[in-house]
Design an enzyme around this catalytic site. Structure first.
Site, mmCIF file in Angstrom:
data_model
loop_
_atom_site.group_PDB
_atom_site.id
_atom_site.type_symbol
_atom_site.label_atom_id
_atom_site.label_comp_id
_atom_site.label_asym_id
_atom_site.label_seq_id
_atom_site.Cartn_x
_atom_site.Cartn_y
_atom_site.Cartn_z
ATOM 1 C CB ILE A 1 -25.869 2.947 62.020
ATOM 2 C CG1 ILE A 1 -27.130 3.799 62.121
ATOM 3 C CG2 ILE A 1 -24.678 3.581 62.716
ATOM 4 C CD1 ILE A 1 -27.588 4.057 63.551
ATOM 5 C CG PHE B 1 -31.954 8.072 64.732
ATOM 6 C CD1 PHE B 1 -31.097 9.145 64.507
ATOM 7 C CD2 PHE B 1 -31.407 6.856 65.110
ATOM 8 C CE1 PHE B 1 -29.730 9.011 64.665
ATOM 9 C CE2 PHE B 1 -30.038 6.718 65.268
ATOM 10 C CZ PHE B 1 -29.200 7.792 65.052
ATOM 11 C CE1 TYR C 1 -21.973 5.038 64.793
ATOM 12 C CE2 TYR C 1 -23.918 5.602 66.079
ATOM 13 C CZ TYR C 1 -23.075 5.848 65.014
ATOM 14 O OH TYR C 1 -23.322 6.901 64.171
ATOM 15 C CG PHE D 1 -26.655 10.930 69.745
ATOM 16 C CD1 PHE D 1 -26.165 10.725 68.472
ATOM 17 C CD2 PHE D 1 -27.743 10.183 70.169
ATOM 18 C CE1 PHE D 1 -26.745 9.803 67.628
ATOM 19 C CE2 PHE D 1 -28.325 9.251 69.342
ATOM 20 C CZ PHE D 1 -27.832 9.060 68.065
ATOM 21 C CG ASP D 2 -25.695 14.075 64.724
ATOM 22 O OD1 ASP D 2 -25.595 15.316 64.597
ATOM 23 O OD2 ASP D 2 -25.329 13.275 63.844
ATOM 24 C CE1 TYR E 1 -28.655 13.363 62.609
ATOM 25 C CE2 TYR E 1 -28.845 13.947 60.298
ATOM 26 C CZ TYR E 1 -28.106 13.874 61.463
ATOM 27 O OH TYR E 1 -26.810 14.320 61.479
#
Length: 157
Positions: A101, A145, A127, A76-77, A66
């Site tokens: 999530i 994502f 979130y 961010f990730d 991902y």
């Protein structure tokens, strides 16, 4: 005779009122059902079709590649971009069990093994009001994502 006609009018009026009440009850039940029906908190755009039509079941261990982005494109990730090729590992977890999530849990259950998709997740299914400041995610932020669901070895595709 006048009393009989008067009685018929009253009876007819009562039947009309009863029918209107039943109709109002049905409408109220429909509205309540719509209010209780939960909206889906994500959209999915398939980038690459899966190698099979099989999908994971709730509780299955899945392996996922991902990259998570904010709406402005800020990453961010990622387990694709953030590591050297040797060190990269797919994220493995039991899907549909609340370990990630909600948007991920629900979206991954709709994906076929081997599928790659862009998943846009509403804030409430990400979130929410708290955000995730450690990851640079502000409160009430929509997340995007790009996710690839690996095909398990035991499927043999």
């Amino acid at each position: 005779m006048a009393q009989i006609n008067s009685f018929k009018v009253v009876l007819k009026s009562l039947k009309l009122k009863e029918a209107e009440e039943k109709k109002a009850e049905k409408e109220a039940a429909k509205e309540e059902a719509l209010a209780n029906a939960e909206k889906v908190g994500f959209t999915k755009k398939i980038i690459k079709k899966g190698k099979t039509h099989m999908k994971p079941d709730k509780g299955s261990v899945v392996a996922v590649w991902y990259t998570g982005k904010l709406e402005d494109g800020t990453v961010f990730d990622s387990n694709v971009e953030n590591a050297r090729k040797k060190e990269r590992k797919a994220l493995k977890f039991k899907v549909g069990t609340g370990l990630v999530i909600r948007g991920w849990d629900e979206a991954l259950l709709t994906m076929c093994y081997g599928e790659k998709a862009e998943i846009n997740i509403d804030p409430d299914w990400a979130y929410g009001k708290k955000g995730n400041p450690e990851a640079g995610i502000q409160p009430n932020t929509r997340l995007i994502f790009e996710v690839e669901l690996e095909t398990p070895v035991n499927i043999g595709v």
